[in-house]
Write an enzyme that holds these catalytic residues in place. Sequence first.
Site, short mmCIF file in Angstrom:
data_model
loop_
_atom_site.label_atom_id
_atom_site.label_comp_id
_atom_site.label_asym_id
_atom_site.label_seq_id
_atom_site.Cartn_x
_atom_site.Cartn_y
_atom_site.Cartn_z
N TYR A 60 -2.12 -8.70 7.62
CA TYR A 60 -0.82 -8.00 8.21
C TYR A 60 -0.39 -8.88 9.24
CZ TYR A 60 -2.59 -4.31 5.29
OH TYR A 60 -3.04 -3.41 4.04
N PRO A 207 -0.02 5.16 -1.92
CA PRO A 207 -0.57 6.46 -2.39
C PRO A 207 0.76 7.41 -2.99
CG PRO A 207 -0.54 6.48 0.06
CD PRO A 207 -0.25 5.03 -0.36
#
Length: 287
Positions: A60, A207
């Site tokens: 990231y 999720p």
Amino acid sequence: MPTSTPSSTFRIGGDLLVRRLGFGAMHLPTEPAADRARAVTVARRAVELGVTLIDTAYLYGGGANEELLVEALHPYPDGLTVTTKVGVERSADSGEWGLDGRPAVLRAQVERALRRLRVERIELLQLHRIDPATPLADQIGTLRELRAEGKIGRIGLSEITVAELGRAREIVDIASVQNRYNLLDREHEPVLAACAAAGIAFLPWRPVAAGASGERAEIAAVAAELGATPTQVALAWLLGHAPVVLPIPGTARTGHLEENLAAADLSLSPAQRDRLDRLGDLADPQP
């Protein structure tokens, strides 16, 4: 009658206590300055709201996301775990990211992560992906050595199969698995089942199926019944699906963060959960 609320905590590796609903930092922007300031605010708000597990990775931003979390949260409050991932490296020639699990690379990335995060030990270090060009035993063995040296507390894996998990566990204890998984994408259900049987934390990335939860009539109907949002329903379903599941929804907006974390207090009735469970028979894996 509503079901009992699932346990709100889990001990990763049997001893590292965290709240089950965590935060994924991937979407926090590190520049420009105004966006970075808002990202710092979101990270701090997550901790204020009780988050004790924050997920990041070297990938990231080449460590920029880790540095952002340090700016926002260091010195870290007691009980906060920042987990990071290694095993992906940028090519010096093309600038593109690719898997690289060679022992020297993993060691160097862990050493840099320790410096960036300003810690003496990374309590949970996850291998971002298994590098098919490097023997699994070399990759896992390197992490085992780093754990023995006190630089890693616990070892996790990401995007693995049941067979790969089994082979890795023959080499070292595995504390966590981070695979793509949500209410509408259950491709890795066998991996989750293996984790549940072994007491291994399962951190589903993505999720919530982006944009899809609110479009499914059944999810929207349950949300309306509970006075909640489809996203909250999807997260509440995850928390009740298996006690080892530790969702790490991410966002760059404070309001969305607060909405996500409120899902921990949402209870689904047995009938509602049964309706949502059946969606797994209809859902195709997300691309």
